[in-house]
Design an enzyme around this catalytic site. Structure first.
Site, short mmCIF file in Angstrom:
data_model
loop_
_atom_site.label_atom_id
_atom_site.label_comp_id
_atom_site.label_asym_id
_atom_site.label_seq_id
_atom_site.Cartn_x
_atom_site.Cartn_y
_atom_site.Cartn_z
N HIS A 86 -6.33 -7.20 -0.70
CA HIS A 86 -6.49 -5.76 -0.91
C HIS A 86 -5.69 -5.32 -2.14
CE1 HIS A 86 -6.95 -6.43 3.52
NE2 HIS A 86 -8.01 -5.68 3.31
N ASP B 204 -4.70 -12.78 3.14
CA ASP B 204 -5.94 -12.34 3.77
C ASP B 204 -7.18 -12.61 2.93
OD1 ASP B 204 -4.82 -10.49 2.07
OD2 ASP B 204 -4.76 -8.85 3.52
N ASP C 83 -2.63 -10.50 -2.59
CA ASP C 83 -3.23 -10.03 -1.35
C ASP C 83 -4.69 -9.65 -1.64
OD1 ASP C 83 -2.22 -8.70 1.53
OD2 ASP C 83 -3.93 -7.66 0.65
N HIS D 236 0.82 -1.22 0.00
CA HIS D 236 0.00 0.00 0.00
C HIS D 236 0.85 1.28 0.00
CE1 HIS D 236 -3.65 -2.21 0.40
NE2 HIS D 236 -3.37 -2.70 1.59
ZN LIG Z 1 -4.19 -7.19 2.57
#
Ligand SMILES: [Zn+2]
Length: 337
Positions: A164, A249, A162, A125
């Protein structure tokens, strides 16, 4: 097969500023407990060295590096609503980025070598000028850029599995045609970026591929994307290095998202990527990102390392419904599937 870690990863603990924060040192302790029980699955272990500031600045502005350093060394605090640092976090972040660089140096020139960085904090991120989403420096982006600038890589493929969207990695390379970035992520959750319609920009048009999936997406859907989009696109790109932002995740037990993978699902995805790398004769390096249920994370990492190390076979049995989806139609405008 090289596994990189460092004790400083255990000293970064956002709970000092926000009790109940999901990014805990216990995540790594669980991974190492499971791997130690399995004799490290035959992987060799190496301590991650710290990154130099010059390595961080391959991706980040000097101002960003200095701001994070100062905040940590002054005792820490909040970077944003969910990203917190303490005094030891800077050292941990240096080793997390340094491990990714060390993995690149080890894999460089080693035809089909495989590496895994089990370090914190994670990175995908973190944008060139901004820390966010538990991430300070973008470890995988730094590794990719080091490979291109210093280690002779001409085309790097970064897969982000991931749950996200890897917004930081996407931003770092969105205008570049020498780094192909493909992200599979749950739509509608943090950080809110990565729509299927975003294919990068300028010279990088087509070299960003976003594959958002709905809440509840299971192994069939993820494997379908890997088999029918990720692998063919990557094969046409013909990278000389493959990197994975390996978050876990999307596991069904993870508290931060609503996908439904199991530990074996990550192994099945990893088999496809392992075979892709073997077919292309490229090294393959993976960097730990998210995964917030420690036992699910540990079992998923172990299943992935076993698969990357050669266990299991890629199953080519996932259905193809996504080839008709809007995402796949967009991909097909840029790539031969
Ligand atoms: Zn994540």
């Amino acid at each position: 097969m090289l596994y990189l870690s460092h004790p400083s990863s255990l000293e970064h603990d956002p709970r000092a500023h926000m009790p109940g924060h999901p990014d805990t040192p216990e995540r790594l302790l669980a991974i190492e407990r499971v791997l130690a029980d399995r004799d490290w699955l035959g992987w060799g272990r190496r301590e991650a060295p710290p990154a130099g500031e010059g390595e961080l600045e391959l991706i980040h502005s000097a101002g960003h590096v200095e701001a994070i350093r100062k905040l940590c060394l002054s005792g820490g605090g909040a970077v944003d609503a969910d990203t917190f640092v303490g005094e030891p976090s800077y050292r941990a972040a240096l080793h997390a980025a340094g491990g990714a660089c060390e993995m690149m140096r080890a894999l460089s020139g080693d035809g089909d070598g495989i590496g895994f960085c089990a370090l914190r904090p994670s990175g995908h991120h973190a944008e060139p000028g901004r820390a966010m989403g538990f991430c300070l420096f973008n470890n995988v982006a730094i590794a990719a850029e080091l490979a291109v600038r210093d280690l002779g890589a001409e085309r790097v493929f970064v897969l982000d599995w991931d749950v996200h969207h890897g917004n930081g990695t996407a931003e770092a390379f969105r205008s570049r045609s020498d780094v192909l970035f493909i992200s599979i992520h749950q739509a509608g959750i943090y950080p809110g970026t990565g729509p299927a319609s975003d294919f990068g920009s300028g010279d990088g048009e087509g070299y960003t591929v976003n594959l958002p999936v709905p809440a509840g997406a299971d192994e069939d859907l993820w494997l379908s994307l890997v088999e029918h989009i990720v692998v063919p696109v990557a094969r046409s790109f013909a990278p000389d290095l493959i990197l994975v932002s390996a978050g876990f995740d999307a596991h069904r037990d993870d508290p931060l998202a609503e996908c439904r993978l199991e530990s074996g699902s990550f192994a099945r995805i990893a088999c496809h990527i392992r075979d892709l790398a073997a077919g292309l004769g490229t090294p393959l390096g993976a960097v730990l990102e998210g995964g917030y249920e420690p036992q699910a994370l540990a079992e998923s990492v172990a299943a992935t390392l076993a698969a990357l190390g050669g266990e299991g076979e890629a199953i080519e049995a996932a259905p193809e419904p996504l080839l008709t989806s809007r995402a796949a139609a967009g991909v097909a405008r840029h790539w031969t599937l």
